[in-house]
Write a protein that holds these residues in place. Structure first.
Motif, mmCIF file in Angstrom:
data_model
loop_
_atom_site.group_PDB
_atom_site.id
_atom_site.type_symbol
_atom_site.label_atom_id
_atom_site.label_comp_id
_atom_site.label_asym_id
_atom_site.label_seq_id
_atom_site.Cartn_x
_atom_site.Cartn_y
_atom_site.Cartn_z
ATOM 1 N N UNK A 181 -4.685 2.187 -1.332
ATOM 2 C CA UNK A 181 -4.655 1.366 -2.542
ATOM 3 C C UNK A 181 -6.051 1.190 -3.121
ATOM 4 N N UNK A 182 -7.028 0.950 -2.253
ATOM 5 C CA UNK A 182 -8.411 0.870 -2.739
ATOM 6 C C UNK A 182 -8.812 2.190 -3.397
ATOM 7 N N UNK A 210 0.828 -1.201 0.000
ATOM 8 C CA UNK A 210 0.000 0.000 0.000
ATOM 9 C C UNK A 210 0.867 1.259 0.000
ATOM 10 N N UNK A 211 1.883 1.276 0.863
ATOM 11 C CA UNK A 211 2.813 2.399 0.925
ATOM 12 C C UNK A 211 3.540 2.566 -0.412
ATOM 13 N N UNK A 212 3.991 1.468 -0.972
ATOM 14 C CA UNK A 212 4.714 1.507 -2.244
ATOM 15 C C UNK A 212 3.820 2.069 -3.351
ATOM 16 N N UNK A 260 -3.130 -3.124 -6.653
ATOM 17 C CA UNK A 260 -3.919 -4.355 -6.786
ATOM 18 C C UNK A 260 -3.347 -5.465 -5.907
ATOM 19 N N UNK A 261 -2.028 -5.535 -5.820
ATOM 20 C CA UNK A 261 -1.405 -6.544 -4.952
ATOM 21 C C UNK A 261 -1.719 -6.260 -3.486
ATOM 22 N N UNK A 262 -1.713 -4.970 -3.107
ATOM 23 C CA UNK A 262 -2.021 -4.604 -1.720
ATOM 24 C C UNK A 262 -3.448 -5.008 -1.364
ATOM 25 N N UNK A 263 -4.366 -4.773 -2.288
ATOM 26 C CA UNK A 263 -5.764 -5.137 -2.066
ATOM 27 C C UNK A 263 -5.906 -6.653 -1.936
ATOM 28 N N UNK A 264 -5.209 -7.387 -2.781
ATOM 29 C CA UNK A 264 -5.284 -8.855 -2.725
ATOM 30 C C UNK A 264 -4.651 -9.411 -1.451
ATOM 31 N N UNK A 265 -3.594 -8.722 -0.962
ATOM 32 C CA UNK A 265 -2.881 -9.213 0.231
ATOM 33 C C UNK A 265 -3.497 -8.730 1.535
ATOM 34 N N UNK A 266 -4.506 -7.875 1.422
ATOM 35 C CA UNK A 266 -5.082 -7.260 2.615
ATOM 36 C C UNK A 266 -5.765 -8.289 3.510
ATOM 37 N N UNK A 267 -5.403 -8.248 4.778
ATOM 38 C CA UNK A 267 -6.069 -9.063 5.803
ATOM 39 C C UNK A 267 -6.823 -8.096 6.712
ATOM 40 N N UNK A 268 -8.161 -8.149 6.755
ATOM 41 C CA UNK A 268 -8.933 -7.200 7.572
ATOM 42 C C UNK A 268 -8.489 -7.207 9.030
#
Length: 643
Positions: A347-348, A311-313, A330-338
């Motif tokens: 990122x969203x 997300x930072x990147x 897109x990778x940050x969204x896919x890797x996101x753990x609530x």
């Protein structure tokens, strides 16, 4: 099994509830709430009462439990005495006592656990230096001399403290107490400040607490167990860099980060390297050096590509106009753990804006929906969804989303405003009125809510209430031109031309480029038969918007009344050229032709007063203009001259 079947709930105050076990138990769990827990609410009240032990739920104002707990005492000493008295009265000989909490609640668990000599104190992300720069407590408390480390060291309590490795102020707090003999600290890889949500999802917090009541240490999985505390020098330099970034001291920051990079060469733990690089990226981002921030974020991603670093990147790349930001978002969204403290909202948002601006509404909707599902406590994704549905005129889904947003964020005035606007568009004025009044109750300075209520009462022909609410809107924001125009329109409808004129003049002083007030003023002066003034304002309306067919039509009508046939014809022809499909403008042009013909007839009569055909012609023209009395007179004269 329901909570009521295991406990009798004894409310002590809005900040303290005692759950007495219906099954005889000598054990006591003290649960301390985190910051911003509302009065009368207690975190964990739906988790821990499943076990048959006594529980004391405790909350505090934003003072880190330093000023006692309302209902129990006005100081830590008074509160400790009150808790001991409660134990003696309700439990008697105490068995195992465990204190538990996260963030501010973690501090409370450590402080009161030590003061009460609890068996165990379990904390998540607890600051052991109050008001630490960059910490969570700093905006709320200013008590740097309070020595929690000494209090813990002098107690019999066994402390078990958990910290996420991505929040350097917390890690420094962890380092502060890690050497005490009665303390065990465990850092968690790739996690931020708010660990309880992650722990509950993965381990179930009830299981964590139960292990200590059984006298066993809880061990996290190897994939979670971090080792950053093995590198104290790195931690100290990372914290120093963070302080320089917060204070905008760029030169010392560059020097410190250079030393930190050199220290990294001797660190072989990949996740520790990732945490340090992530911290350095945040530091450079705070000073506005997004290029350096992106470079550090890239290094952090090499070692541990988790949601926070991705997300930072992504946002750093976006700020330096690097198109690859979309890939990492897109990778940050896919890797996101609530449940992570810093959810990848950026990122969203970046992805949503990218698709929305490209008018790819379906993909934008997918991203917004995914964000709502992943981060229901974050308001912005609901706003994005409503924005999509409004843009595509999908009022049904917009309404359902607004209702869901209100349910998830009951004190968020913005969502009630959305709800009211959607009901208004659907002409559901009663529901809209209720929503707008709720907005005002939550946020009394929301001027648009007053304005919308005024429109509702205008539709109901209740001018008194309409004026009241638009006046309130103006009090909240006296710079909105539309409010004065609306006020003028209400006065106009009530035939209060003085009030209307004053409102329209005020609108013009705020914005000379809006044609509406000029048109209304021209019509007011026309009603007074002050046609020269009326024409002057009509021309100003055209100056404000030369491409408005209505403005040219309005001028044409006034010039015709003034007797300027050529000017009226030119204005109406311009109106037709701007809006060829408008039949009214062609009718107005026909009226201009009729008046021109009237002039011709009268000129003929002036030349030959007794020529009957002119009077017949004049009669027909006057009939068209609805001047029946003049038409009848012309007909009589025509008959007279024809014998």
């Amino acid at each position: 099994m329901k909570t009521e079947s295991l406990h009798d709930i004894v409310p002590i105050s809005d900040y303290a509830h005692y759950y007495k076990s219906n099954i005889p138990s000598k054990d006591l769990l003290l649960v301390f709430c985190a910051l911003n827990t509302p009065e009368g609410k207690f975190l964990g009240s739906n988790i821990f009462p499943e076990d048959s032990r006594n529980i004391l739920f405790l909350n505090s104002k934003a003072d880190w439990y330093l000023n006692g707990i309302p209902g129990l005492g006005a100081s830590t000493q008074e509160t400790v005495a009150a808790i001991r008295s409660l134990i003696a009265t309700e439990i008697g000989d105490l068995g195992t006592m465990v204190t538990f909490g996260g963030s501010m609640g973690g501090y409370g668990a450590l402080l009161y656990g030590a003061l009460l000599n609890a068996t165990y104190s379990i904390s998540f992300g607890a600051e052991t230096f109050l008001s630490i720069l960059g910490g969570i407590s700093r905006p709320h408390v200013n008590n740097r001399k309070y020595n929690l480390k000494k209090i813990i060291a002098n107690s019999k309590t066994q402390v078990r403290a958990f910290y996420g490795e991505l929040f350097i102020p917390d890690i420094l707090c962890a380092l502060n107490i890690s050497t005490l003999p009665n303390v065990k600290v465990q850092t968690i890889k790739n996690k931020d400040h708010a660990l309880p949500a992650y722990f509950h999802r993965k381990y179930n917090l009830r299981n964590v607490v139960n292990s200590y009541f059984r006298g066993n240490d809880f061990c996290v999985d190897s994939e979670d167990a971090g080792s950053i505390l093995n590198y104290p020098e790195l931690i100290k330099f990372c914290f120093a860099a963070n302080c320089c970034a917060i204070k905008k001291r760029v030169k010392p920051l560059l020097k410190i980060t250079e030393i930190t990079r050199k220290l990294l060469t001797s660190c072989h733990d990949k996740t520790v390297r990732s945490s340090v690089q992530y911290t350095l990226a945040l530091c450079h981002e705070k000073t506005g050096d997004n290029r350096r921030a992106a470079d550090h974020a890239a290094q952090a991603n090499i070692n541990a590509a988790h949601a926070s670093t991705l997300n930072l990147y992504a946002r750093c790349l976006h700020r330096v106009n690097d198109a690859t930001f979309q890939t990492f978002a897109e990778k940050a969204v896919d890797a996101h753990v609530p449940g992570i403290f810093h959810d990848p909202v950026d990122s969203y948002r970046l992805l949503f804006n990218q698709y929305f601006q490209a008018k790819d509404y379906e993909r934008a909707r997918e991203i917004a929906s995914k964000a709502v599902d992943a981060m229901p406590r974050v308001p912005s994704p609901f706003n994005w969804l409503i924005q999509i549905y409004n843009e595509t005129d999908d009022h049904d889904n917009a309404l359902e989303t607004a209702k869901a947003a209100v349910a998830a964020h009951k004190s968020n005035a913005t969502f009630y405003l959305h709800l009211g606007n959607i009901h208004f568009k659907r002409k559901e004025f009663r529901e809209a009125e209720s929503a707008f009044k709720r907005v005002i109750a939550l946020a009394p300075k929301t001027c648009s809510a007053y304005a919308q209520l005024s429109h509702i009462y205008t539709i109901r022909n209740d001018a008194t209430m309409a004026i009241r609410y638009i006046t309130e809107a103006i009090h909240c924001d006296s710079t909105q031109v539309s409010y004065y125009i609306h006020l003028g329109n209400i006065h106009w409808s009530e035939c209060n031309m003085e009030g209307a004129e004053a409102a329209y003049h005020k609108a013009i002083t705020l914005d000379t480029h809006t044609p509406g007030p000029y048109i209304r003023l021209s019509q007011i002066f026309a009603q007074r038969n002050e046609l020269e003034q009326a024409v002057a304002f009509a021309r100003k309306a055209i100056t404000a918007n030369a491409h408005s067919a209505y403005c040219h039509n309005n001028l044409g009508n006034l010039l015709l009344a003034l007797g300027d046939i050529d000017g009226a014809e030119a204005a109406q022809r311009r109106a037709i050229s701007l809006d060829p499909e408008n039949a009214e403008y062609r009718i107005k042009l026909s009226q201009v032709h009729v008046h021109r013909a009237l002039g011709t007839a009268r000129e003929g009569i002036a030349l030959k007063n007794d020529f009957a055909p002119y009077y017949f012609y004049l009669e027909k023209l006057l009939q068209i203009t609805s001047k029946s009395d003049e038409a009848a007179a012309a007909r009589e004269l025509a008959r007279k001259f024809t014998g």
